[in-house]
Write a protein that holds these residues in place. Structure first.
Motif: not given
Length: 172
Positions: A110-115
């Protein structure tokens, strides 16, 4: 360098919990409790990887005592719960083991894992990850989160590096 070639350099894995180690479901239990389900296929691969000196970290926005218990039971001691900025915890993990980005495979959904996914050699996601994460992933597992996706990437790395041969690792 191809995906398979980059697997040869992996020394460490960093995983999210919900949607990666679990299917993302939260079971609401009377009394205000919540429960998640993790798959033994993933547990087996984690134990096997740790026995072969791979380093495994888990960075999650959640904070569940049973998740911590399960991860510790498998042998994972690098657990970062309630992470407000996953990249900060990722950098701490890297520094602790003197790792380079090109030695780490990350798996998020999910988006919080992008970095953290954008700062590792290989970014992977389960089959059921959100579209934004699939777009940046080097590898999309044919397996859903919580159903063996963690095992999929660990097994690939270990096979490429010649470390997946049969041994006495027990299912957990």
């Amino acid at each position: 360098m191809s995906y398979k070639d980059r697997l040869k350099n992996i020394k460490a894995f960093v995983f999210d919990v919900d949607g990666v180690f679990t299917d993302g479901s939260v079971y609401l239990i009377p009394g205000g409790h919540m429960a998640r389900v993790m798959h033994v296929l993933d547990g087996y691969a984690v134990v096997k990887a740790l026995k072969n000196n791979y380093i495994i970290g888990v960075i999650t926005g959640g904070n569940d005592d049973m998740v911590k218990f399960r991860l510790n039971y498998l042998g994972i001691s690098d657990y970062y719960p309630k992470s407000p900025d996953k990249l900060v915890d990722f950098e701490h993990f890297k520094a602790k083991y003197n790792l380079k980005n090109e030695e780490i495979l990350t798996m998020g959904d999910d988006v919080p894992d992008r970095s953290i996914m954008q700062h590792s050699a290989i970014s992977a996601c389960p089959k059921n990850a959100v579209p934004e994460i699939k777009e940046i992933s080097d590898y999309i597992s044919p397996t859903e989160g919580g159903k063996g996706a963690v095992r999929d990437v660990i097994e690939q790395v270990m096979k490429v590096q010649g470390k997946w041969a049969d041994d006495n690792t027990q299912s957990v």
